[in-house]
Design an enzyme around this catalytic site. Structure first.
Site, PDB file in Angstrom:
ATOM      1  N   LYS A 190       0.898  -1.163   0.000  1.00 27.48           N
ATOM      2  CA  LYS A 190       0.000   0.000   0.000  1.00 27.48           C
ATOM      3  C   LYS A 190       0.927   1.202   0.000  1.00 27.48           C
ATOM      4  CE  LYS A 190      -1.788   2.993   2.010  1.00 27.48           C
ATOM      5  NZ  LYS A 190      -1.478   4.403   1.655  1.00 27.48           N
ATOM      6  N   CYS A 194      13.976  10.814   6.678  1.00 29.57           N
ATOM      7  CA  CYS A 194      13.863  10.486   8.105  1.00 29.57           C
ATOM      8  C   CYS A 194      15.194  10.607   8.814  1.00 29.57           C
ATOM      9  CB  CYS A 194      13.318   9.075   8.248  1.00 29.57           C
ATOM     10  SG  CYS A 194      14.365   7.853   7.461  1.00 29.57           S
ATOM     11  N   GLU A 220       9.478  16.557  15.221  1.00 26.64           N
ATOM     12  CA  GLU A 220       9.906  16.347  13.835  1.00 26.64           C
ATOM     13  C   GLU A 220       9.124  17.277  12.910  1.00 26.64           C
ATOM     14  OE1 GLU A 220       8.591  12.847  11.616  1.00 26.64           O
ATOM     15  OE2 GLU A 220      10.666  12.468  11.059  1.00 26.64           O
ATOM     16  N   GLU A 223       9.750   1.450  10.854  1.00 22.71           N
ATOM     17  CA  GLU A 223      10.782   2.459  10.588  1.00 22.71           C
ATOM     18  C   GLU A 223      10.081   3.803  10.628  1.00 22.71           C
ATOM     19  OE1 GLU A 223      12.575   1.115   6.882  1.00 22.71           O
ATOM     20  OE2 GLU A 223      13.772  -0.350   7.966  1.00 22.71           O
TER      21      GLU A 223
HETATM   22  P1  NAD Z   1       2.518   8.462   7.330  1.00 20.13           P
HETATM   23  O1  NAD Z   1       2.660   7.712   8.593  1.00 20.13           O
HETATM   24  O2  NAD Z   1       1.534   9.560   7.267  1.00 20.13           O
HETATM   25  O3  NAD Z   1       2.120   7.491   6.139  1.00 20.13           O
HETATM   26  C1  NAD Z   1       2.894   6.358   5.823  1.00 20.13           C
HETATM   27  C2  NAD Z   1       1.993   5.326   5.192  1.00 20.13           C
HETATM   28  O4  NAD Z   1       1.068   4.864   6.170  1.00 20.13           O
HETATM   29  C3  NAD Z   1       1.160   5.848   4.028  1.00 20.13           C
HETATM   30  O5  NAD Z   1       1.129   4.853   3.034  1.00 20.13           O
HETATM   31  C4  NAD Z   1      -0.202   6.035   4.648  1.00 20.13           C
HETATM   32  O6  NAD Z   1      -1.271   5.955   3.739  1.00 20.13           O
HETATM   33  C5  NAD Z   1      -0.233   4.872   5.612  1.00 20.13           C
HETATM   34  N1  NAD Z   1      -1.190   4.997   6.708  1.00 20.13           N
HETATM   35  C6  NAD Z   1      -1.586   6.125   7.333  1.00 20.13           C
HETATM   36  N2  NAD Z   1      -2.472   5.825   8.305  1.00 20.13           N
HETATM   37  C7  NAD Z   1      -2.645   4.479   8.282  1.00 20.13           C
HETATM   38  C8  NAD Z   1      -3.436   3.563   9.031  1.00 20.13           C
HETATM   39  N3  NAD Z   1      -4.253   3.970  10.011  1.00 20.13           N
HETATM   40  N4  NAD Z   1      -3.356   2.267   8.737  1.00 20.13           N
HETATM   41  C9  NAD Z   1      -2.543   1.816   7.765  1.00 20.13           C
HETATM   42  N5  NAD Z   1      -1.789   2.636   7.001  1.00 20.13           N
HETATM   43  C10 NAD Z   1      -1.817   3.955   7.269  1.00 20.13           C
HETATM   44  O7  NAD Z   1       3.978   8.947   6.953  1.00 20.13           O
HETATM   45  P2  NAD Z   1       4.402   9.870   5.712  1.00 20.13           P
HETATM   46  O8  NAD Z   1       3.876  11.236   5.988  1.00 20.13           O
HETATM   47  O9  NAD Z   1       4.051   9.168   4.449  1.00 20.13           O
HETATM   48  O10 NAD Z   1       6.004   9.867   5.820  1.00 20.13           O
HETATM   49  C11 NAD Z   1       6.721  10.776   6.606  1.00 20.13           C
HETATM   50  C12 NAD Z   1       7.083  10.137   7.938  1.00 20.13           C
HETATM   51  O11 NAD Z   1       7.746   8.916   7.713  1.00 20.13           O
HETATM   52  C13 NAD Z   1       8.046  10.967   8.767  1.00 20.13           C
HETATM   53  O12 NAD Z   1       7.672  10.870  10.120  1.00 20.13           O
HETATM   54  C14 NAD Z   1       9.376  10.262   8.572  1.00 20.13           C
HETATM   55  O13 NAD Z   1      10.311  10.430   9.595  1.00 20.13           O
HETATM   56  C15 NAD Z   1       8.945   8.847   8.472  1.00 20.13           C
HETATM   57  N6  NAD Z   1       9.932   8.045   7.742  1.00 20.13           N
HETATM   58  C16 NAD Z   1      10.710   7.168   8.447  1.00 20.13           C
HETATM   59  C17 NAD Z   1      11.678   6.418   7.785  1.00 20.13           C
HETATM   60  C18 NAD Z   1      12.577   5.451   8.506  1.00 20.13           C
HETATM   61  O14 NAD Z   1      13.218   4.645   7.845  1.00 20.13           O
HETATM   62  N7  NAD Z   1      12.662   5.480   9.824  1.00 20.13           N
HETATM   63  C19 NAD Z   1      11.835   6.576   6.415  1.00 20.13           C
HETATM   64  C20 NAD Z   1      11.034   7.491   5.744  1.00 20.13           C
HETATM   65  C21 NAD Z   1      10.070   8.215   6.409  1.00 20.13           C
HETATM   66  O1  6OD Z   2      18.572   3.794   2.847  1.00 19.36           O
HETATM   67  C1  6OD Z   2      17.648   3.111   3.297  1.00 19.36           C
HETATM   68  O2  6OD Z   2      17.620   1.877   3.165  1.00 19.36           O
HETATM   69  C2  6OD Z   2      16.555   3.744   4.025  1.00 19.36           C
HETATM   70  N1  6OD Z   2      15.645   2.912   4.571  1.00 19.36           N
HETATM   71  C3  6OD Z   2      16.499   5.087   4.086  1.00 19.36           C
HETATM   72  C4  6OD Z   2      15.503   5.809   4.779  1.00 19.36           C
HETATM   73  C5  6OD Z   2      15.368   7.137   4.567  1.00 19.36           C
HETATM   74  C6  6OD Z   2      14.345   7.871   5.231  1.00 19.36           C
HETATM   75  O3  6OD Z   2      13.751   8.829   4.747  1.00 19.36           O
END
Ligand code: NAD
Ligand code: 6OD
Length: 497
Positions: A189, A299, A401, A265
């Site tokens: 998804k 992130c 954040e 993550e």
């Molecule tokens: P988000 O949590 O809003 O959405 C992520 C995904 O979850 C989307 O596909 C969304 O549709 C889905 N989603 C939302 N609510 C849901 C629910 N109730 N049930 C199931 N699925 C649901 O995050 P975003 O805004 O897309 O991304 C930004 C965030 O992601 C930031 O907080 C960032 O730090 C984090 N992030 C973390 C990493 C990591 O590796 N740690 C990497 C990239 C982004």
């Molecule tokens: O490099 C990767 O494998 C990874 N998971 C990066 C995450 C980036 C976050 O925005």
């Protein structure tokens, strides 16, 4: 290479679900607009999947586990995953264009990071899975004959993959590559903001002959939509999620039913630590990337920068100069190095923090507003690269954040003090430490409570290593053998001799 204009026309084709090897609009009758973050214009529509689409995808994935994919020798599966990577590279320009349409990110960035990593994520895990041993032990038994114990890895089953919008192809394939290499089947998804590259990957799967049902895509939102139906589906064996911490909490609640495993993550509020003995050019170049790359929507990005007092003023002045030299603009313009945020909604969130910083008493070193853009981009989600100083560690801008092209810079006086400040956060994803004193680097790095500590670098990735965060930045590790552990069940076979 297609021009952006051609691409816009091409992308008006619907983003369809990909279920059991077929593209379909599903039966929900619901769809939503896909909006370009660079222009605010509609670039296509996305079909929304609900329970019937998720049910169909899960059934297809379950059947595929018992079909040719489940019976396939590991080497053959790995060869197919190499073919997926090769096909992504062959269709590199299409993936690039799709990613740029969805995100508006500079082509220079997407062509160096997003698309190559999308391919590499399949190759690395396809190779790794053939080379990782399992444990074995001989056990003494009273009769003196002993018993041989050995571990056997099996696929975990049907994996639900929920991915975000910031590095859409990279982060989705990071999970899918590892999951498929371990013999699982997946339902992805993707983020509602970035449906295109995941959809395109369905075409690649068919071209190279990945069996039907192994890779499925259902588009939609989270709550009351495809995301919630997928994570709540009782026949999904495990869920891997990348996104916000708050979303992760909701998904964990869904996964609790049936004791399904999760890999999380999540967010970060990462500290950059710049010691006075750093190589200033390297520290500025690295911090420029860690704060502003992908418009700060990484992130692992640095939102808190701690600089040792003797070099504080020089560092701030040079980072300001760098930020003011960034060129915001169209993705295909080769001079562009900063794109838009992902959406108007996210723009509002980032701008609310810019306002809050001033209310909290920050000094605005540079930025803090919306840039003047050419007429065709004025409805896009643009914000200025921004630097603040002068806030206490308790300020919300220093603690929460933001996920935009922004940082706060604080001076420090001792190693002990900066370690304490870096760790004073509910997150624990990454840090970047800048020093030429490697003894100090080795001493400080393990004291920062994070999953990833870079020294004199940032986002330098060896995919064989563990990736993940501590505290509210996540649960578990993916990457290398750690990913294979999450995506496999380990059976211990005990043979009495
Ligand atoms: P988000 O949590 O809003 O959405 C992520 C995904 O979850 C989307 O596909 C969304 O549709 C889905 N989603 C939302 N609510 C849901 C629910 N109730 N049930 C199931 N699925 C649901 O995050 P975003 O805004 O897309 O991304 C930004 C965030 O992601 C930031 O907080 C960032 O730090 C984090 N992030 C973390 C990493 C990591 O590796 N740690 C990497 C990239 C982004
Ligand atoms: O490099 C990767 O494998 C990874 N998971 C990066 C995450 C980036 C976050 O925005």
């Amino acid at each position: 290479m297609k021009t952006m204009k051609d691409g816009l026309q091409a992308a008006t084709k619907d983003a369809l679900h990909f279920i059991n090897g077929e593209f379909t609009a599903g039966t929900s009758g619901r769809s939503f607009d896909n909006i370009s973050p660079a222009t605010g214009q509609k670039i296509g529509i996305v079909h929304e999947g609900l329970k019937p689409e998720i049910d169909a995808a899960v059934a297809a994935a379950r059947a595929a586990l018992h079909g040719p994919w489940g019976r396939m020798p590991q080497a053959e599966r790995s060869d197919l995953l190499h073919a997926v990577a090769d096909e992504i590279n062959r269709r590199f320009d299409e993936f690039l264009e799709a990613e740029i349409l969805d995100t508006g990110k500079p082509k220079s960035l997407a062509s160096h990071i997003d698309i190559p990593r999308g391919a590499a994520n399949f190759k690395v895990f396809a190779d790794l899975v053939k080379n990782v041993p399992t444990e074995s032990f001989m056990l003494d038994t009273p009769d003196g004959n002993g018993a041989l114990n050995y571990g056997v890895r099996r696929p975990k089953g049907v994996i639900g993959v929920i991915s975000p919008w910031n590095l859409p192809l990279l982060l989705m394939t990071w999970k899918v590559g590892s999951a498929l290499a371990s013999g699982n089947t997946v339902i992805v998804k993707p983020s509602e903001e970035t449906p295109l590259t995941t959809t395109l990957l369905g075409e690649v799967m068919n071209t190279v002959g990945i069996p039907k049902g192994v890779f499925n895509v259902v588009h939609g939102f989270g709550p009351d939509s495809a995301g919630a139906y997928l994570t709540g589906h009782p026949d999904v064996d495990a869920i891997t999620f990348t996104g916000e911490t708050r979303t992760g909490e909701i998904i964990m609640q869904s996964a609790a039913k049936g004791l399904r495993q999760v890999s999380m993550e999540c967010g970060g509020k990462n500290a950059g630590i710049v010691f006075a003995d750093c190589d200033m050019d390297k520290a500025i170049e690295g911090t420029m990337r860690s704060v502003f790359a992908n418009c700060g929507q990484v992130c692992l990005g640095t939102e808190r920068v701690y600089v040792e007092r003797p070099i504080f003023d020089e560092f701030v002045a040079r980072l300001k100069e760098g930020a003011e030299g960034l060129k915001l603009g169209a993705a295909e313009d080769k001079d562009t190095n900063l794109g838009p945020l992902i959406s108007k909604e996210h723009q509002e969130k980032v701008l609310s923090y810019y306002k809050l910083a001033v209310e909290e008493g920050a000094t605005v070193v540079t930025g803090g507003g919306v840039p003047d853009m050419p007429a065709d981009m004025q409805d896009g989600a643009w914000v200025e690269p921004t630097i603040f100083t002068g806030l206490p560690e308790t300020a919300r801008v220093v603690r929460e954040e933001i996920f935009g092209p922004v940082c706060h810079i604080t001076p420090f006086d001792s190693e002990e003090e900066v370690i304490k400040m870096a760790n004073d956060t509910e997150y624990g994803l990454a840090t970047a430490i800048w020093t030429e004193n490697l003894t100090r680097a080795h001493r400080v790095a393990p004291q920062i409570d994070v999953g990833l500590a870079w020294v004199n670098s940032w986002f330098l990735r060896d995919l064989r290593t563990a990736f993940g965060g501590s505290k509210q930045s996540g649960i578990g590790r993916e990457g290398g053998v750690h990913g294979l552990e999450f995506y496999s069940e380990l059976t211990n076979v005990c043979v009495k001799l």
